[in-house]
Design a protein around this motif. Sequence first.
Motif, PDB file in Angstrom:
ATOM      1  N   GLN A 282      29.779  47.991  56.807  1.00 19.86           N
ATOM      2  CA  GLN A 282      31.089  48.041  57.464  1.00 19.86           C
ATOM      3  C   GLN A 282      31.756  46.673  57.444  1.00 19.86           C
ATOM      4  O   GLN A 282      32.941  46.546  57.144  1.00 19.86           O
ATOM      5  N   ARG A 283      30.972  45.638  57.722  1.00 17.09           N
ATOM      6  CA  ARG A 283      31.563  44.305  57.819  1.00 17.09           C
ATOM      7  C   ARG A 283      32.026  43.773  56.467  1.00 17.09           C
ATOM      8  O   ARG A 283      33.047  43.093  56.369  1.00 17.09           O
ATOM      9  N   GLU A 284      31.284  44.094  55.387  1.00 15.95           N
ATOM     10  CA  GLU A 284      31.707  43.568  54.072  1.00 15.95           C
ATOM     11  C   GLU A 284      33.051  44.169  53.653  1.00 15.95           C
ATOM     12  O   GLU A 284      33.933  43.477  53.163  1.00 15.95           O
ATOM     13  N   LEU A 285      33.208  45.486  53.906  1.00 15.23           N
ATOM     14  CA  LEU A 285      34.443  46.131  53.454  1.00 15.23           C
ATOM     15  C   LEU A 285      35.619  45.739  54.353  1.00 15.23           C
ATOM     16  O   LEU A 285      36.739  45.532  53.871  1.00 15.23           O
ATOM     17  N   GLN A 286      35.362  45.607  55.654  1.00 19.50           N
ATOM     18  CA  GLN A 286      36.437  45.170  56.561  1.00 19.50           C
ATOM     19  C   GLN A 286      36.928  43.777  56.161  1.00 19.50           C
ATOM     20  O   GLN A 286      38.124  43.499  56.173  1.00 19.50           O
ATOM     21  N   ASP A 287      35.983  42.931  55.784  1.00 17.85           N
ATOM     22  CA  ASP A 287      36.336  41.571  55.369  1.00 17.85           C
ATOM     23  C   ASP A 287      37.253  41.605  54.136  1.00 17.85           C
ATOM     24  O   ASP A 287      38.273  40.909  54.067  1.00 17.85           O
ATOM     25  N   PHE A 288      36.881  42.452  53.174  1.00 18.16           N
ATOM     26  CA  PHE A 288      37.687  42.594  51.956  1.00 18.16           C
ATOM     27  C   PHE A 288      39.102  43.101  52.313  1.00 18.16           C
ATOM     28  O   PHE A 288      40.102  42.539  51.857  1.00 18.16           O
ATOM     29  N   ILE A 289      39.150  44.130  53.144  1.00 18.29           N
ATOM     30  CA  ILE A 289      40.442  44.730  53.536  1.00 18.29           C
ATOM     31  C   ILE A 289      41.307  43.695  54.263  1.00 18.29           C
ATOM     32  O   ILE A 289      42.503  43.560  53.991  1.00 18.29           O
ATOM     33  N   ASP A 290      40.688  42.953  55.185  1.00 15.01           N
ATOM     34  CA  ASP A 290      41.455  41.958  55.957  1.00 15.01           C
ATOM     35  C   ASP A 290      42.064  40.901  55.038  1.00 15.01           C
ATOM     36  O   ASP A 290      43.222  40.528  55.185  1.00 15.01           O
ATOM     37  N   HIS A 291      41.254  40.434  54.090  1.00 14.23           N
ATOM     38  CA  HIS A 291      41.788  39.422  53.165  1.00 14.23           C
ATOM     39  C   HIS A 291      42.905  40.016  52.308  1.00 14.23           C
ATOM     40  O   HIS A 291      43.906  39.346  52.042  1.00 14.23           O
ATOM     41  N   THR A 299      36.770  35.641  50.392  1.00 13.93           N
ATOM     42  CA  THR A 299      35.681  34.705  50.716  1.00 13.93           C
ATOM     43  C   THR A 299      34.296  35.354  50.596  1.00 13.93           C
ATOM     44  O   THR A 299      33.285  34.725  50.879  1.00 13.93           O
ATOM     45  N   GLY A 300      34.240  36.625  50.200  1.00 15.17           N
ATOM     46  CA  GLY A 300      32.945  37.308  50.045  1.00 15.17           C
ATOM     47  C   GLY A 300      32.268  36.889  48.741  1.00 15.17           C
ATOM     48  O   GLY A 300      32.744  35.994  48.030  1.00 15.17           O
ATOM     49  N   PRO A 301      31.142  37.522  48.412  1.00  9.95           N
ATOM     50  CA  PRO A 301      30.426  37.190  47.169  1.00  9.95           C
ATOM     51  C   PRO A 301      31.347  37.313  45.948  1.00  9.95           C
ATOM     52  O   PRO A 301      32.025  38.326  45.770  1.00  9.95           O
ATOM     53  N   THR A 302      31.348  36.261  45.135  1.00  5.57           N
ATOM     54  CA  THR A 302      32.287  36.192  44.012  1.00  5.57           C
ATOM     55  C   THR A 302      31.690  36.774  42.722  1.00  5.57           C
ATOM     56  O   THR A 302      30.492  37.069  42.648  1.00  5.57           O
ATOM     57  N   ALA A 303      32.548  36.829  41.713  1.00  6.82           N
ATOM     58  CA  ALA A 303      32.068  37.258  40.391  1.00  6.82           C
ATOM     59  C   ALA A 303      30.994  36.282  39.885  1.00  6.82           C
ATOM     60  O   ALA A 303      30.050  36.672  39.197  1.00  6.82           O
ATOM     61  N   TRP A 304      31.115  35.007  40.267  1.00  8.71           N
ATOM     62  CA  TRP A 304      30.102  34.022  39.835  1.00  8.71           C
ATOM     63  C   TRP A 304      28.752  34.354  40.490  1.00  8.71           C
ATOM     64  O   TRP A 304      27.702  34.279  39.848  1.00  8.71           O
ATOM     65  N   ASP A 305      28.793  34.731  41.765  1.00 10.40           N
ATOM     66  CA  ASP A 305      27.550  35.151  42.435  1.00 10.40           C
ATOM     67  C   ASP A 305      26.963  36.377  41.712  1.00 10.40           C
ATOM     68  O   ASP A 305      25.755  36.483  41.518  1.00 10.40           O
ATOM     69  N   GLY A 306      27.855  37.298  41.338  1.00 15.89           N
ATOM     70  CA  GLY A 306      27.411  38.490  40.617  1.00 15.89           C
ATOM     71  C   GLY A 306      26.782  38.131  39.284  1.00 15.89           C
ATOM     72  O   GLY A 306      25.775  38.717  38.862  1.00 15.89           O
TER      73      GLY A 306
END
Length: 341
Positions: A282-291, A299-306
């Motif tokens: 829930q928190r990861e998707l809310q963070d994405f939506i808020d941004h 600010t979540g895990p980036t393509a570089w992290d992937g």
Amino acid sequence: MVKIGLIGCGAIAHTHVSNLVNHLKGAEITEVFDVVPQAAKDLIKEYQLNAHLSESVDALVNSNNVDVVMVCSRNDTHVEPILAAIQAHKYVFTEKPLATTAAACKKIIAAEVAAGQRFVQVGFMRRYDPAYQELKATIDQGLIGAPLMGYCRHFMTVPPTSYFKTENTINDSFIHESDIIHWLFKDDYVSVQVQFPRPNSLNPAAELKDPQIVTVKMKQGAIVNVYLNQNSHYGYEVRCQVIGEKGIAQLPEVNRLDLHADRKIYHDVDYDWSNRFVEAYQRELQDFIDHANRQEALTGPTAWDGYIATVTADCAIQSQKNEAVVPIELPERPELYQTKE
Ligand code: ISE
């Protein structure tokens, strides 16, 4: 209200859509696509979405009715929608892995670098789990000194049907570990080795060698062992212990009632990740939506992290052939990803 175009309607899409409908704020699903149209229709019906059925990935990504894209399709089909979203300058949340090969991840990195902006957030939801966040904060505050070594356990109850094979235990399960370890230790990998201990005679899957032990070594010398077991039989268990110069920090035992009865003390164990990581999803998707709603940089895990996680997984799969130590080489981190650890 951000408008989400959803690609892929399998189990993980149901987790996210159920969260969106019941718990999250600021987003709605407006377009849905699945290679099996009936799966998309069923999902729209089940959650009573006011959403349109798209005819293709391209139509969905480029629709005026879509602000951001969510990719929940099969692991090996993530690249096309991610590249299309970057091209359309739309934020894209993709389930892990970013892609199943390092070469495919590189295309995504190149597209973001060419666009001069990060559009991708990878679904490494563990980074949003309160217990993992506390573990990271503890290490970052220096409470255990520099992290020297670690032990992780990634145990599944039994493999779902024939899905798990020797290889995808790495790029579907271990991939979470490869992300979380470099995040916790703040260091890049230099090598990986996979070893096969005594086989589990209760493992019913012919194409799965189980269990496996993965050892990763980092630039500053830290070593972490990851025990992977798709057939624990007793439950789903994710553990992480980090041993530092002057202390140890580890994830707590599950936050469950202890029952003292019948000359035993016991508590329940999760069946799979869907109970263990409820809050993290829930928190990861809310963070994405808020941004996305605030039109801020993600600010979540980036393509570089992937990319790092997939390169490590690729090398681990290579090591599975003869249990050799495989060196991991990463190109220079592009400027675009310098601000993220
Ligand atoms: C699954 O896809 C997940 O993401 C789970 O978190 C992980 O524990 C499991 O091994 C994966 O197959």
